[in-house]
Design a protein around this motif. Structure first.
Motif: not given
Length: 173
Positions: A1-15, A169-171
Motif C-alpha cells: 500500500x502507498x504512503x498516503x493511505x498510511x498517513x490517512x489512517x494515522x491522522x484518522x486514528x489520532x484525531x 512495507x517500504x523495506x
C-alpha cells in the motif's frame, strides 16, 4: 500500500477524541438549557449536530448546522457554531420530562462521526433535585473518562502499528 493511505489512517486514528461536551446536565421542567460542545478547530468547517439516543448508532439528529456560523432552529432546539472559539452551543427551551435522556454532541465526518455523550436529567421541582443520586453522575463521568483513556492509548498503539507496518512495507519493496 502507498504512503498516503498510511498517513490517512494515522491522522484518522489520532484525531478521534477532538470533541468534548458536559457529562451531565440537571434541569427543571419548563427551564431552558445551553449546552456548549468544544472541538478542535480543525473541524471548523464540518457540520455539527445534536442528537438523542442511548447509543451512538441509534442517535437521531434533532438539529444541525448548515454552515459554520449559522444557527438552525427546530422548534424548541437551536444550534449555533462559533468557529473562532471552536465550539457550538445547543439551546433547548421549555423542557419537559420527555426530554430527559442521553444526547450527543456530534461532528459529521466521512467514515464515522465524532460524538460526545451528554446526559440530561429533568426533575419536577426544587424538592426533586435533592433526590438526584450523585453516584449516577459519577458513574457516567467515570465511564466517559475510562472510554477516552482507553482510546488515547489505543490510538497511539494503532499509530505505532501503522508506522511499523509502513516501514516494513517500504523495506520489502
Amino acid at each position: 500500500m502507498d504512503l498516503s493511505f498510511h498517513l490517512f489512517m494515522v491522522s484518522f486514528s489520532v484525531t478521534y477524541a477532538a470533541l468534548n461536551g458536559p457529562d451531565v446536565i440537571n434541569a427543571l421542567v419548563g427551564q431552558s438549557i445551553h449546552v456548549t460542545c468544544t472541538y478542535d478547530k480543525y473541524y471548523s468547517n464540518y457540520r455539527k449536530y445534536w442528537c438523542k439516543g442511548n447509543t451512538q448508532e441509534s442517535c437521531a439528529i434533532l438539529v444541525q448546522t448548515h454552515s459554520p456560523n449559522k444557527a438552525n432552529s427546530d422548534g424548541r432546539i437551536t444550534i449555533a457554531a462559533d468557529t473562532e472559539a471552536g465550539e457550538f452551543t445547543v439551546t433547548m427551551e421549555h423542557l419537559t420530562q420527555d426530554d430527559e435522556g442521553l444526547y450527543w454532541c456530534g461532528i459529521e465526518r466521512l467514515f464515522w462521526d465524532l460524538l460526545s455523550p451528554v446526559a440530561l436529567k429533568i426533575t419536577e421541582g426544587p424538592k426533586a433535585l435533592l433526590s438526584i443520586s450523585p453516584s449516577d453522575e459519577e458513574i457516567l463521568r467515570q465511564n466517559k473518562y475510562l472510554y477516552y483513556f482507553i482510546w488515547s492509548i489505543l490510538r497511539w498503539a494503532f499509530f505505532i502499528i501503522l508506522l511499523v507496518w509502513a516501514i516494513f512495507v517500504k523495506l520489502k519493496i
